[in-house]
Design an enzyme around this catalytic site. Structure first.
Site, PDB file in Angstrom:
ATOM      1  N   HIS A 194      38.292  33.934  50.899  1.00 10.43           N
ATOM      2  CA  HIS A 194      39.269  33.546  49.892  1.00 10.43           C
ATOM      3  C   HIS A 194      40.498  34.448  50.019  1.00 10.43           C
ATOM      4  O   HIS A 194      40.481  35.419  50.769  1.00 10.43           O
ATOM      5  CB  HIS A 194      38.666  33.655  48.472  1.00 10.43           C
ATOM      6  CG  HIS A 194      38.250  35.029  48.088  1.00 10.43           C
ATOM      7  ND1 HIS A 194      36.940  35.432  48.044  1.00 10.43           N
ATOM      8  CD2 HIS A 194      38.973  36.117  47.733  1.00 10.43           C
ATOM      9  CE1 HIS A 194      36.869  36.697  47.663  1.00 10.43           C
ATOM     10  NE2 HIS A 194      38.089  37.130  47.478  1.00 10.43           N
TER      11      HIS A 194
HETATM   12  P1  TYD Z   1      33.711  36.804  44.992  1.00 10.34           P
HETATM   13  O1  TYD Z   1      34.909  37.660  44.754  1.00 10.34           O
HETATM   14  O2  TYD Z   1      33.955  35.389  45.437  1.00 10.34           O
HETATM   15  O3  TYD Z   1      32.740  37.476  46.060  1.00 10.34           O
HETATM   16  P2  TYD Z   1      32.983  38.187  47.475  1.00 10.34           P
HETATM   17  O4  TYD Z   1      34.452  38.194  47.772  1.00 10.34           O
HETATM   18  O5  TYD Z   1      32.421  39.542  47.306  1.00 10.34           O
HETATM   19  O6  TYD Z   1      32.197  37.407  48.470  1.00 10.34           O
HETATM   20  O7  TYD Z   1      32.820  36.827  43.680  1.00 10.34           O
HETATM   21  C1  TYD Z   1      31.521  36.274  43.657  1.00 10.34           C
HETATM   22  C2  TYD Z   1      31.207  35.901  42.218  1.00 10.34           C
HETATM   23  O8  TYD Z   1      31.224  37.050  41.396  1.00 10.34           O
HETATM   24  C3  TYD Z   1      32.189  34.914  41.627  1.00 10.34           C
HETATM   25  O9  TYD Z   1      31.460  33.984  40.830  1.00 10.34           O
HETATM   26  C4  TYD Z   1      33.059  35.737  40.735  1.00 10.34           C
HETATM   27  C5  TYD Z   1      32.149  36.889  40.328  1.00 10.34           C
HETATM   28  N1  TYD Z   1      32.885  38.147  40.124  1.00 10.34           N
HETATM   29  C6  TYD Z   1      33.075  38.620  38.837  1.00 10.34           C
HETATM   30  O10 TYD Z   1      32.650  38.003  37.836  1.00 10.34           O
HETATM   31  N2  TYD Z   1      33.767  39.784  38.658  1.00 10.34           N
HETATM   32  C7  TYD Z   1      34.269  40.492  39.710  1.00 10.34           C
HETATM   33  O11 TYD Z   1      34.895  41.564  39.517  1.00 10.34           O
HETATM   34  C8  TYD Z   1      34.058  39.972  41.045  1.00 10.34           C
HETATM   35  C9  TYD Z   1      34.599  40.701  42.235  1.00 10.34           C
HETATM   36  C10 TYD Z   1      33.371  38.797  41.195  1.00 10.34           C
END
Ligand code: TYD
Length: 134
Positions: free
Chosen positions: A48
């Protein structure tokens, strides 16, 4: 803030009984800290971009690859030195993978310092939408 991705050397106090690395006086004020753990070699995180969020990614344990794409240029960063962090500006498509996982109980830990609190509306999770938004 706008800049290119780059490594930031974190001040480190080296001692015979173990070192201390400090995250302070960064180019942004820290509003949120999270860490990614429990990964293995097959884990792929990220995939993303963020519209306005700036992050500093620190490999506090182990190592992993960070792939950054600004829509024109792709760069691969090998992170494995806990005294350095990778500054990721907004509008960079990022993927984190190849987490080192050297045995039972041993996993990489990816620490992320952020200049904003969590906001799902700041994410762009579709690559074509990312390119359109540039
Ligand atoms: P995401 O940022 O997409 O994961 P990564 O980049 O580590 O693969 O986040 C995964 C899930 O966690 C998504 O549903 C959003 C949630 N999340 C939070 O609720 N708070 C946060 O600070 C972060 C980073 C993610």
């Amino acid at each position: 803030m706008t800049s290119s991705p780059h490594l930031i050397d974190l001040p480190t106090i080296v001692r015979d009984d173990g070192d201390i690395t400090v995250a302070e006086n960064l180019p942004f004020d820290i509003k949120r800290v999270y860490w990614i753990h429990g990964t293995d070699e097959d884990s792929v995180r990220g995939s993303h971009a963020h519209k306005s969020l700036t992050q500093l990614i620190v490999p506090v344990a182990g190592s992993f690859l960070v792939r950054l794409d600004d829509g024109i240029k792709q760069r691969l960063w090998v992170l494995g030195d806990s005294t350095q962090g990778l500054l990721v500006p907004p509008m960079h498509w990022r993927t984190i993978d190849s987490f080192e996982s050297g045995g039972i109980g041993w996993r990489s830990v990816c620490l992320v310092l952020c200049d904003q609190t969590f906001d799902e509306s700041d994410y762009i999770r579709d690559y074509d939408q990312f390119l359109e938004a540039l």
